[in-house]
Design a protein around this motif. Structure first.
Motif, PDB file in Angstrom:
ATOM      1  N   ASN A   2     -13.271   3.693  22.153  1.00 31.08           N
ATOM      2  CA  ASN A   2     -11.847   3.930  21.934  1.00 31.08           C
ATOM      3  C   ASN A   2     -11.172   2.902  21.040  1.00 31.08           C
ATOM      4  OD1 ASN A   2     -11.954   6.204  23.442  1.00 31.08           O
ATOM      5  ND2 ASN A   2     -11.169   5.245  25.317  1.00 31.08           N
ATOM      6  N   SER A   3     -11.800   2.486  19.985  1.00 27.84           N
ATOM      7  CA  SER A   3     -11.154   1.594  19.035  1.00 27.84           C
ATOM      8  C   SER A   3     -11.006   2.329  17.708  1.00 27.84           C
ATOM      9  CB  SER A   3     -11.956   0.312  18.849  1.00 27.84           C
ATOM     10  OG  SER A   3     -13.221   0.616  18.309  1.00 27.84           O
ATOM     11  N   TYR A   4      -9.855   2.135  17.104  1.00 24.41           N
ATOM     12  CA  TYR A   4      -9.562   2.806  15.843  1.00 24.41           C
ATOM     13  C   TYR A   4      -9.482   1.779  14.725  1.00 24.41           C
ATOM     14  CZ  TYR A   4      -8.331   6.623  18.921  1.00 24.41           C
ATOM     15  OH  TYR A   4      -8.369   7.602  19.864  1.00 24.41           O
ATOM     16  N   LEU A   5     -10.053   2.125  13.626  1.00 26.65           N
ATOM     17  CA  LEU A   5     -10.001   1.256  12.465  1.00 26.65           C
ATOM     18  C   LEU A   5      -9.034   1.872  11.459  1.00 26.65           C
ATOM     19  CD1 LEU A   5     -11.079  -1.188  10.944  1.00 26.65           C
ATOM     20  CD2 LEU A   5     -12.849   0.287  10.015  1.00 26.65           C
ATOM     21  N   ILE A   6      -7.918   1.196  11.225  1.00 27.22           N
ATOM     22  CA  ILE A   6      -6.922   1.677  10.278  1.00 27.22           C
ATOM     23  C   ILE A   6      -7.021   0.801   9.036  1.00 27.22           C
ATOM     24  CG2 ILE A   6      -4.468   2.015   9.863  1.00 27.22           C
ATOM     25  CD1 ILE A   6      -4.155   2.332  12.889  1.00 27.22           C
ATOM     26  N   PRO A   7      -7.224   1.400   7.875  1.00 25.37           N
ATOM     27  CA  PRO A   7      -7.310   0.589   6.663  1.00 25.37           C
ATOM     28  C   PRO A   7      -5.988  -0.119   6.371  1.00 25.37           C
ATOM     29  CG  PRO A   7      -7.561   2.932   6.160  1.00 25.37           C
ATOM     30  CD  PRO A   7      -7.414   2.806   7.624  1.00 25.37           C
ATOM     31  N   ALA A   8      -6.066  -1.262   5.740  1.00 25.65           N
ATOM     32  CA  ALA A   8      -4.884  -2.073   5.472  1.00 25.65           C
ATOM     33  C   ALA A   8      -3.919  -1.376   4.522  1.00 25.65           C
ATOM     34  CB  ALA A   8      -5.300  -3.417   4.901  1.00 25.65           C
ATOM     35  N   ASN A   9      -4.420  -0.529   3.659  1.00 30.99           N
ATOM     36  CA  ASN A   9      -3.557   0.119   2.678  1.00 30.99           C
ATOM     37  C   ASN A   9      -3.219   1.555   3.078  1.00 30.99           C
ATOM     38  OD1 ASN A   9      -6.001   1.252   2.296  1.00 30.99           O
ATOM     39  ND2 ASN A   9      -6.129   0.860   0.100  1.00 30.99           N
ATOM     40  N   SER A  10      -3.178   1.880   4.344  1.00 27.90           N
ATOM     41  CA  SER A  10      -2.939   3.248   4.775  1.00 27.90           C
ATOM     42  C   SER A  10      -1.512   3.717   4.477  1.00 27.90           C
ATOM     43  CB  SER A  10      -3.233   3.401   6.264  1.00 27.90           C
ATOM     44  OG  SER A  10      -2.342   2.607   7.009  1.00 27.90           O
ATOM     45  N   LYS A  11      -0.565   2.808   4.390  1.00 25.48           N
ATOM     46  CA  LYS A  11       0.814   3.186   4.088  1.00 25.48           C
ATOM     47  C   LYS A  11       1.027   3.433   2.597  1.00 25.48           C
ATOM     48  CE  LYS A  11       3.265   1.828   8.008  1.00 25.48           C
ATOM     49  NZ  LYS A  11       4.390   2.540   8.495  1.00 25.48           N
ATOM     50  N   LYS A  12       0.106   3.003   1.758  1.00 23.91           N
ATOM     51  CA  LYS A  12       0.263   3.216   0.322  1.00 23.91           C
ATOM     52  C   LYS A  12       0.243   4.688  -0.042  1.00 23.91           C
ATOM     53  CE  LYS A  12      -1.022  -0.980  -1.941  1.00 23.91           C
ATOM     54  NZ  LYS A  12      -1.680  -1.516  -3.091  1.00 23.91           N
ATOM     55  N   SER A  13      -0.385   5.518   0.784  1.00 21.26           N
ATOM     56  CA  SER A  13      -0.421   6.938   0.476  1.00 21.26           C
ATOM     57  C   SER A  13       0.941   7.589   0.656  1.00 21.26           C
ATOM     58  CB  SER A  13      -1.447   7.635   1.363  1.00 21.26           C
ATOM     59  OG  SER A  13      -1.047   7.552   2.723  1.00 21.26           O
ATOM     60  N   MET A  14       1.854   6.931   1.384  1.00 14.31           N
ATOM     61  CA  MET A  14       3.195   7.460   1.578  1.00 14.31           C
ATOM     62  C   MET A  14       4.132   7.081   0.438  1.00 14.31           C
ATOM     63  SD  MET A  14       3.364   6.569   5.648  1.00 14.31           S
ATOM     64  CE  MET A  14       5.121   6.586   5.678  1.00 14.31           C
ATOM     65  N   LEU A  15       3.688   6.220  -0.473  1.00 19.03           N
ATOM     66  CA  LEU A  15       4.518   5.735  -1.571  1.00 19.03           C
ATOM     67  C   LEU A  15       4.172   6.457  -2.862  1.00 19.03           C
ATOM     68  CD1 LEU A  15       4.198   1.931  -0.834  1.00 19.03           C
ATOM     69  CD2 LEU A  15       6.067   3.437  -0.171  1.00 19.03           C
ATOM     70  N   PHE A  16       5.146   6.554  -3.758  1.00 20.91           N
ATOM     71  CA  PHE A  16       4.906   7.118  -5.081  1.00 20.91           C
ATOM     72  C   PHE A  16       4.149   6.088  -5.912  1.00 20.91           C
ATOM     73  CE2 PHE A  16       8.820   9.206  -3.650  1.00 20.91           C
ATOM     74  CZ  PHE A  16       8.434  10.530  -3.778  1.00 20.91           C
ATOM     75  N   PHE A  17       3.092   6.498  -6.543  1.00 25.84           N
ATOM     76  CA  PHE A  17       2.218   5.632  -7.345  1.00 25.84           C
ATOM     77  C   PHE A  17       1.640   4.490  -6.511  1.00 25.84           C
ATOM     78  CE2 PHE A  17       5.703   7.002 -10.256  1.00 25.84           C
ATOM     79  CZ  PHE A  17       4.989   7.982 -10.921  1.00 25.84           C
ATOM     80  N   GLY A  18       1.678   4.589  -5.192  1.00 27.29           N
ATOM     81  CA  GLY A  18       1.160   3.564  -4.314  1.00 27.29           C
ATOM     82  C   GLY A  18       2.012   2.313  -4.244  1.00 27.29           C
ATOM     83  N   LEU A  19       3.211   2.315  -4.887  1.00 30.40           N
ATOM     84  CA  LEU A  19       4.049   1.123  -4.939  1.00 30.40           C
ATOM     85  C   LEU A  19       5.500   1.361  -4.558  1.00 30.40           C
ATOM     86  CD1 LEU A  19       2.829  -0.432  -8.299  1.00 30.40           C
ATOM     87  CD2 LEU A  19       2.335  -1.267  -6.025  1.00 30.40           C
ATOM     88  N   PHE A  20       6.051   2.541  -4.860  1.00 35.75           N
ATOM     89  CA  PHE A  20       7.491   2.750  -4.772  1.00 35.75           C
ATOM     90  C   PHE A  20       7.839   3.826  -3.754  1.00 35.75           C
ATOM     91  CE2 PHE A  20       6.413   1.725  -9.202  1.00 35.75           C
ATOM     92  CZ  PHE A  20       7.029   0.495  -9.289  1.00 35.75           C
ATOM     93  N   ASN A  21       8.935   3.612  -3.019  1.00 33.13           N
ATOM     94  CA  ASN A  21       9.447   4.689  -2.188  1.00 33.13           C
ATOM     95  C   ASN A  21      10.570   5.397  -2.946  1.00 33.13           C
ATOM     96  OD1 ASN A  21      11.683   3.011  -1.854  1.00 33.13           O
ATOM     97  ND2 ASN A  21      11.069   2.331   0.163  1.00 33.13           N
ATOM     98  N   LYS A  22      11.197   6.366  -2.315  1.00 31.90           N
ATOM     99  CA  LYS A  22      12.191   7.198  -3.003  1.00 31.90           C
ATOM    100  C   LYS A  22      13.381   6.364  -3.491  1.00 31.90           C
ATOM    101  CE  LYS A  22      14.113  11.706  -2.057  1.00 31.90           C
ATOM    102  NZ  LYS A  22      14.500  12.626  -0.979  1.00 31.90           N
TER     103      LYS A  22
END
Length: 104
Positions: A2-22
């Motif tokens: 029951n351990s989950y490995l979350i990559p460090a850059n998982s939130k980058k997919s929520m950003l435009f171009f991986g850098l900017f929010n709306k």
């Protein structure tokens, strides 16, 4: 296990171009738009007017520039202002917290 490995850059997919929010894109776009408008209005052949025309785009570009440990400069400045202006309360939970109740 029951351990989950979350990559460090998982939130980058929520950003435009991986850098900017709306909001970052709106801010940067409005700064570039204001600079283009000022370039059309002001005589940019003179140095002072050229600097004034480019200033909104440069400031907005500086604010959305990514920095380590923060999303961008704007986020860093917001946190810095909040740190110095808001009241900070510290709740004591040290080694003698149980001794205080005995004294009263």
């Amino acid at each position: 296990m029951n351990s989950y490995l979350i990559p460090a850059n998982s939130k980058k997919s929520m950003l435009f171009f991986g850098l900017f929010n709306k909001f970052d894109l709106i801010l940067f776009g409005s700064g570039i738009g204001a600079s283009l408008l000022l370039m059309l209005i002001l005589p940019v052949s003179e140095l002072l007017f050229g600097i004034i025309a480019i200033l909104p785009g440069a400031v907005c570009g500086f604010l959305v520039f990514p920095v380590p440990n923060y999303h961008n400069i704007l986020t860093f400045l917001r946190n810095l202002i909040r740190f110095f202006t808001e009241r900070r309360t510290f709740i004591w939970k040290g080694w003698c917290v149980l001794d205080e109740s005995k004294e009263k």
